[in-house]
Design an enzyme around this catalytic site. Sequence first.
Site, short mmCIF file in Angstrom:
data_model
loop_
_atom_site.label_atom_id
_atom_site.label_comp_id
_atom_site.label_asym_id
_atom_site.label_seq_id
_atom_site.Cartn_x
_atom_site.Cartn_y
_atom_site.Cartn_z
N GLY A 1 0.81 -1.23 0.00
CA GLY A 1 0.00 0.00 0.00
C GLY A 1 0.83 1.26 0.00
N ASN B 1 1.52 3.02 -2.61
CA ASN B 1 0.79 3.97 -3.46
C ASN B 1 -0.40 4.56 -2.71
OD1 ASN B 1 1.86 4.34 -6.29
ND2 ASN B 1 2.01 2.11 -6.07
N MET C 1 -4.07 -7.28 -6.50
CA MET C 1 -3.50 -8.37 -7.29
C MET C 1 -4.53 -9.42 -7.72
SD MET C 1 -0.48 -7.32 -7.55
CE MET C 1 0.48 -8.70 -8.17
N LEU D 1 -9.97 -8.65 -12.47
CA LEU D 1 -11.37 -8.26 -12.24
C LEU D 1 -12.29 -8.82 -13.32
CD1 LEU D 1 -10.48 -4.62 -11.27
CD2 LEU D 1 -11.47 -6.34 -9.71
N HIS E 1 0.54 0.67 -13.08
CA HIS E 1 1.28 -0.53 -13.50
C HIS E 1 2.76 -0.17 -13.66
CE1 HIS E 1 1.91 -4.43 -15.34
NE2 HIS E 1 2.63 -3.82 -16.27
N SER F 1 3.01 3.44 -15.52
CA SER F 1 1.87 4.04 -16.23
C SER F 1 0.63 4.02 -15.35
CB SER F 1 1.53 3.21 -17.49
OG SER F 1 2.67 2.97 -18.28
N GLU G 1 -9.10 -5.68 -21.30
CA GLU G 1 -7.87 -6.47 -21.40
C GLU G 1 -6.94 -6.13 -20.25
OE1 GLU G 1 -4.84 -6.93 -24.82
OE2 GLU G 1 -6.72 -6.16 -25.63
N ASP H 1 -4.12 -4.87 -17.95
CA ASP H 1 -3.11 -3.81 -18.06
C ASP H 1 -3.20 -3.05 -19.39
OD1 ASP H 1 -2.14 -4.38 -15.51
OD2 ASP H 1 -0.80 -5.92 -16.28
C1 GRF Z 1 3.17 -1.18 -7.63
O1 GRF Z 1 4.40 -1.43 -8.27
C2 GRF Z 1 2.09 -1.01 -8.65
O2 GRF Z 1 2.52 -0.43 -9.85
C3 GRF Z 1 1.66 -2.44 -8.91
O3 GRF Z 1 1.74 -3.06 -7.64
C4 GRF Z 1 2.69 -2.38 -6.83
C5 GRF Z 1 1.97 -1.98 -5.60
O4 GRF Z 1 2.81 -1.46 -4.62
N1 GRF Z 1 0.35 -2.48 -9.50
P1 GRF Z 1 2.17 -0.83 -3.32
O5 GRF Z 1 1.30 -1.89 -2.66
O6 GRF Z 1 1.41 0.40 -3.69
O7 GRF Z 1 3.37 -0.52 -2.44
#
Ligand code: GRF
Length: 223
Positions: free
Chosen positions: A15, A17, A93, A96, A112, A139, A146, A148
């Site tokens: 988490g 992000n 992860m 969907l 991604h 990105s 589809e 990503d």
């Molecule tokens: C990131 O690299 C994101 O691009 C990918 O999964 C990772 C998530 O990292 N979809 P976090 O859980 O936000 O640390």
Amino acid sequence: MTAKASLVVLISGSGSNLQAIIDAINSHQLDVEISAVISNQASATGLERAAKENISTHIIDHKQYSSRDAFDLAMIKVIDSLNPDMVVLAGFMRILSEHFINHYMHKLINIHPSLLPKYKGLKTHQQAIDNKDNIHGASVHYVSHELDSGPIVIQAEVPVLADDTAKSLATRVLAEEHKIYPIAIKMHIDKRISFIDNQIQLDNKPRTTPVQWKDNKIINTEF
Ligand code: GRF
């Protein structure tokens, strides 16, 4: 006072992000609220990050559902009860279902770790190294059917260094992810960017080039 725009954030792991979005809100760069964080993993560290901010959390464990559709319907039930302006995938992860994607199409966004359309799926950093790419990155894109795919809002470029490992490269890419995800969310919330008729619109005009983030700034001249 009008209500703030709201997000529901879906996570599965660290988490970081999510944390970048929280930090952007707390430093007033992003004027939204996070209505809830949903994780399919009870052990996701991101749940602790949310709890620290008093954001409500929901664990919806995919293993408790007999099918992808049943799991997605359980998520839809929680998300719809909150009526968010955006559904933000931040390291979620699970693939969907078509129903879920259709249900939130146009306000469902993902990050991604590659310069899409290169390297969809997993192990993107190792692929960039194996292919001797000079440039790699991340990105943010609207989600379409589809994996990503879907129109790209913003991309961040990161140089691949001669001594990079997948881990060192991932660390540098992740640092850029944390910068571009709040920017993309802000552009959508501010209605500068939208996903209409299967394409990105910037200021109500169709646009094919993503916003490009390099050396800590947007480099497209029109911004
Ligand atoms: C990131 O690299 C994101 O691009 C990918 O999964 C990772 C998530 O990292 N979809 P976090 O859980 O936000 O640390």
